[in-house]
Design a protein around this motif. Structure first.
Motif, PDB file in Angstrom:
ATOM      1  N   GLU A   1     -69.162 -12.563 -21.406  1.00  0.00           N
ATOM      2  CA  GLU A   1     -68.780 -11.859 -20.184  1.00  0.00           C
ATOM      3  C   GLU A   1     -70.011 -11.235 -19.532  1.00  0.00           C
ATOM      4  O   GLU A   1     -70.886 -10.725 -20.216  1.00  0.00           O
ATOM      5  CB  GLU A   1     -67.778 -10.749 -20.499  1.00  0.00           C
ATOM      6  CG  GLU A   1     -66.491 -11.221 -21.121  1.00  0.00           C
ATOM      7  CD  GLU A   1     -65.665 -12.082 -20.191  1.00  0.00           C
ATOM      8  OE1 GLU A   1     -65.689 -11.862 -18.968  1.00  0.00           O
ATOM      9  OE2 GLU A   1     -64.991 -12.984 -20.699  1.00  0.00           O
ATOM     10  N   ASP A   2     -70.069 -11.260 -18.222  1.00  0.00           N
ATOM     11  CA  ASP A   2     -71.204 -10.665 -17.531  1.00  0.00           C
ATOM     12  C   ASP A   2     -71.100  -9.147 -17.488  1.00  0.00           C
ATOM     13  O   ASP A   2     -72.045  -8.447 -17.828  1.00  0.00           O
ATOM     14  CB  ASP A   2     -71.315 -11.201 -16.106  1.00  0.00           C
ATOM     15  CG  ASP A   2     -71.684 -12.667 -16.090  1.00  0.00           C
ATOM     16  OD1 ASP A   2     -71.289 -13.352 -15.138  1.00  0.00           O
ATOM     17  OD2 ASP A   2     -72.368 -13.101 -17.028  1.00  0.00           O
ATOM     18  N   GLN A   3     -69.972  -8.648 -17.050  1.00  0.00           N
ATOM     19  CA  GLN A   3     -69.780  -7.209 -16.953  1.00  0.00           C
ATOM     20  C   GLN A   3     -68.371  -6.856 -17.387  1.00  0.00           C
ATOM     21  O   GLN A   3     -67.417  -7.545 -17.035  1.00  0.00           O
ATOM     22  CB  GLN A   3     -69.975  -6.714 -15.520  1.00  0.00           C
ATOM     23  CG  GLN A   3     -71.380  -6.859 -15.016  1.00  0.00           C
ATOM     24  CD  GLN A   3     -71.519  -6.338 -13.616  1.00  0.00           C
ATOM     25  OE1 GLN A   3     -70.582  -6.406 -12.836  1.00  0.00           O
ATOM     26  NE2 GLN A   3     -72.681  -5.846 -13.295  1.00  0.00           N
ATOM     27  N   LEU A   4     -68.266  -5.774 -18.144  1.00  0.00           N
ATOM     28  CA  LEU A   4     -66.962  -5.332 -18.623  1.00  0.00           C
ATOM     29  C   LEU A   4     -66.824  -3.829 -18.457  1.00  0.00           C
ATOM     30  O   LEU A   4     -67.786  -3.093 -18.628  1.00  0.00           O
ATOM     31  CB  LEU A   4     -66.805  -5.642 -20.120  1.00  0.00           C
ATOM     32  CG  LEU A   4     -66.791  -7.088 -20.537  1.00  0.00           C
ATOM     33  CD1 LEU A   4     -66.786  -7.167 -22.053  1.00  0.00           C
ATOM     34  CD2 LEU A   4     -65.559  -7.765 -19.994  1.00  0.00           C
ATOM     35  N   GLU A   5     -65.641  -3.410 -18.163  1.00  0.00           N
ATOM     36  CA  GLU A   5     -65.309  -2.001 -18.236  1.00  0.00           C
ATOM     37  C   GLU A   5     -64.931  -1.714 -19.683  1.00  0.00           C
ATOM     38  O   GLU A   5     -64.493  -2.610 -20.411  1.00  0.00           O
ATOM     39  CB  GLU A   5     -64.135  -1.672 -17.311  1.00  0.00           C
ATOM     40  CG  GLU A   5     -64.419  -1.890 -15.851  1.00  0.00           C
ATOM     41  CD  GLU A   5     -65.450  -0.939 -15.296  1.00  0.00           C
ATOM     42  OE1 GLU A   5     -66.212  -1.367 -14.424  1.00  0.00           O
ATOM     43  OE2 GLU A   5     -65.508   0.220 -15.745  1.00  0.00           O
ATOM     44  N   ALA A   6     -65.075  -0.491 -20.140  1.00  0.00           N
ATOM     45  CA  ALA A   6     -64.795  -0.141 -21.537  1.00  0.00           C
ATOM     46  C   ALA A   6     -63.378  -0.528 -21.944  1.00  0.00           C
ATOM     47  O   ALA A   6     -63.162  -1.098 -23.015  1.00  0.00           O
ATOM     48  CB  ALA A   6     -65.036   1.345 -21.765  1.00  0.00           C
ATOM     49  N   ALA A   7     -62.396  -0.247 -21.117  1.00  0.00           N
ATOM     50  CA  ALA A   7     -61.006  -0.572 -21.442  1.00  0.00           C
ATOM     51  C   ALA A   7     -60.815  -2.085 -21.552  1.00  0.00           C
ATOM     52  O   ALA A   7     -60.084  -2.568 -22.420  1.00  0.00           O
ATOM     53  CB  ALA A   7     -60.061   0.006 -20.398  1.00  0.00           C
ATOM     54  N   ASP A   8     -61.474  -2.844 -20.697  1.00  0.00           N
ATOM     55  CA  ASP A   8     -61.391  -4.303 -20.761  1.00  0.00           C
ATOM     56  C   ASP A   8     -61.968  -4.807 -22.072  1.00  0.00           C
ATOM     57  O   ASP A   8     -61.415  -5.717 -22.693  1.00  0.00           O
ATOM     58  CB  ASP A   8     -62.147  -4.949 -19.596  1.00  0.00           C
ATOM     59  CG  ASP A   8     -61.518  -4.658 -18.250  1.00  0.00           C
ATOM     60  OD1 ASP A   8     -60.288  -4.454 -18.201  1.00  0.00           O
ATOM     61  OD2 ASP A   8     -62.261  -4.637 -17.251  1.00  0.00           O
ATOM     62  N   LEU A   9     -63.076  -4.229 -22.509  1.00  0.00           N
ATOM     63  CA  LEU A   9     -63.699  -4.631 -23.764  1.00  0.00           C
ATOM     64  C   LEU A   9     -62.759  -4.394 -24.940  1.00  0.00           C
ATOM     65  O   LEU A   9     -62.580  -5.269 -25.781  1.00  0.00           O
ATOM     66  CB  LEU A   9     -65.001  -3.870 -23.977  1.00  0.00           C
ATOM     67  CG  LEU A   9     -65.740  -4.123 -25.283  1.00  0.00           C
ATOM     68  CD1 LEU A   9     -66.085  -5.591 -25.435  1.00  0.00           C
ATOM     69  CD2 LEU A   9     -66.979  -3.265 -25.348  1.00  0.00           C
ATOM     70  N   VAL A  10     -62.126  -3.245 -24.983  1.00  0.00           N
ATOM     71  CA  VAL A  10     -61.196  -2.936 -26.064  1.00  0.00           C
ATOM     72  C   VAL A  10     -60.040  -3.931 -26.057  1.00  0.00           C
ATOM     73  O   VAL A  10     -59.661  -4.465 -27.103  1.00  0.00           O
ATOM     74  CB  VAL A  10     -60.677  -1.490 -25.940  1.00  0.00           C
ATOM     75  CG1 VAL A  10     -59.536  -1.230 -26.909  1.00  0.00           C
ATOM     76  CG2 VAL A  10     -61.810  -0.505 -26.189  1.00  0.00           C
ATOM     77  N   ASP A  11     -59.485  -4.209 -24.902  1.00  0.00           N
ATOM     78  CA  ASP A  11     -58.375  -5.164 -24.796  1.00  0.00           C
ATOM     79  C   ASP A  11     -58.801  -6.564 -25.242  1.00  0.00           C
ATOM     80  O   ASP A  11     -58.078  -7.255 -25.963  1.00  0.00           O
ATOM     81  CB  ASP A  11     -57.831  -5.221 -23.374  1.00  0.00           C
ATOM     82  CG  ASP A  11     -57.071  -3.971 -22.984  1.00  0.00           C
ATOM     83  OD1 ASP A  11     -56.894  -3.758 -21.767  1.00  0.00           O
ATOM     84  OD2 ASP A  11     -56.656  -3.214 -23.876  1.00  0.00           O
ATOM     85  N   MET A  12     -59.964  -6.993 -24.819  1.00  0.00           N
ATOM     86  CA  MET A  12     -60.421  -8.322 -25.166  1.00  0.00           C
ATOM     87  C   MET A  12     -60.672  -8.449 -26.667  1.00  0.00           C
ATOM     88  O   MET A  12     -60.322  -9.457 -27.278  1.00  0.00           O
ATOM     89  CB  MET A  12     -61.695  -8.660 -24.395  1.00  0.00           C
ATOM     90  CG  MET A  12     -61.451  -8.898 -22.929  1.00  0.00           C
ATOM     91  SD  MET A  12     -62.971  -9.159 -22.014  1.00  0.00           S
ATOM     92  CE  MET A  12     -63.542 -10.656 -22.772  1.00  0.00           C
ATOM     93  N   LEU A  13     -61.268  -7.427 -27.263  1.00  0.00           N
ATOM     94  CA  LEU A  13     -61.504  -7.465 -28.700  1.00  0.00           C
ATOM     95  C   LEU A  13     -60.192  -7.521 -29.475  1.00  0.00           C
ATOM     96  O   LEU A  13     -60.052  -8.292 -30.422  1.00  0.00           O
ATOM     97  CB  LEU A  13     -62.314  -6.248 -29.142  1.00  0.00           C
ATOM     98  CG  LEU A  13     -63.769  -6.224 -28.688  1.00  0.00           C
ATOM     99  CD1 LEU A  13     -64.406  -4.892 -29.053  1.00  0.00           C
ATOM    100  CD2 LEU A  13     -64.543  -7.362 -29.293  1.00  0.00           C
ATOM    101  N   ALA A  14     -59.228  -6.733 -29.046  1.00  0.00           N
ATOM    102  CA  ALA A  14     -57.924  -6.731 -29.717  1.00  0.00           C
ATOM    103  C   ALA A  14     -57.256  -8.101 -29.592  1.00  0.00           C
ATOM    104  O   ALA A  14     -56.703  -8.616 -30.561  1.00  0.00           O
ATOM    105  CB  ALA A  14     -57.037  -5.640 -29.126  1.00  0.00           C
ATOM    106  N   ASP A  15     -57.341  -8.716 -28.418  1.00  0.00           N
ATOM    107  CA  ASP A  15     -56.738 -10.031 -28.195  1.00  0.00           C
ATOM    108  C   ASP A  15     -57.383 -11.106 -29.049  1.00  0.00           C
ATOM    109  O   ASP A  15     -56.716 -12.009 -29.557  1.00  0.00           O
ATOM    110  CB  ASP A  15     -56.816 -10.431 -26.731  1.00  0.00           C
ATOM    111  CG  ASP A  15     -55.917  -9.597 -25.839  1.00  0.00           C
ATOM    112  OD1 ASP A  15     -56.134  -9.609 -24.619  1.00  0.00           O
ATOM    113  OD2 ASP A  15     -54.989  -8.939 -26.363  1.00  0.00           O
ATOM    114  N   ARG A  16     -58.681 -11.039 -29.222  1.00  0.00           N
ATOM    115  CA  ARG A  16     -59.394 -12.080 -29.967  1.00  0.00           C
ATOM    116  C   ARG A  16     -59.099 -12.020 -31.453  1.00  0.00           C
ATOM    117  O   ARG A  16     -59.159 -13.028 -32.136  1.00  0.00           O
ATOM    118  CB  ARG A  16     -60.896 -11.975 -29.733  1.00  0.00           C
ATOM    119  CG  ARG A  16     -61.250 -12.404 -28.346  1.00  0.00           C
ATOM    120  CD  ARG A  16     -62.697 -12.316 -28.091  1.00  0.00           C
ATOM    121  NE  ARG A  16     -62.918 -12.629 -26.681  1.00  0.00           N
ATOM    122  CZ  ARG A  16     -64.063 -12.993 -26.194  1.00  0.00           C
ATOM    123  NH1 ARG A  16     -65.100 -13.102 -26.961  1.00  0.00           N
ATOM    124  NH2 ARG A  16     -64.184 -13.242 -24.917  1.00  0.00           N
TER     125      ARG A  16
END
Length: 63
Positions: free
Chosen positions: A46-61
């Motif tokens: 990912e090029d740029q992430l907001e903190a909440a997006d990062l948490v969501d993406m990590l949980a999804d993966r």
């Protein structure tokens, strides 16, 4: 208080279970390494992430 250069972190049981899976699947030696691994893998895609997006993406993966 954590030592200088470190930050403490409170995680839900669900997130800890997911980190345990990362530790097992990637041969990380600790939760800290698992967090570092997950963050690096996510940021590499990912090029740029907001903190909440990062948490969501990590949980999804990990699910």
């Amino acid at each position: 208080m954590p030592p200088d250069g470190y930050t403490s972190l409170t995680l839900s049981d669900d997130v800890v279970e997911k980190l345990a899976r990362i530790v097992a699947e990637t041969d990380c030696d600790s939760y800290a390494e698992a967090v570092n691994y997950a963050v690096n893998e996510t940021l590499a895609r990912e090029d740029q992430l907001e903190a909440a997006d990062l948490v969501d993406m990590l949980a999804d993966r990990v699910e």
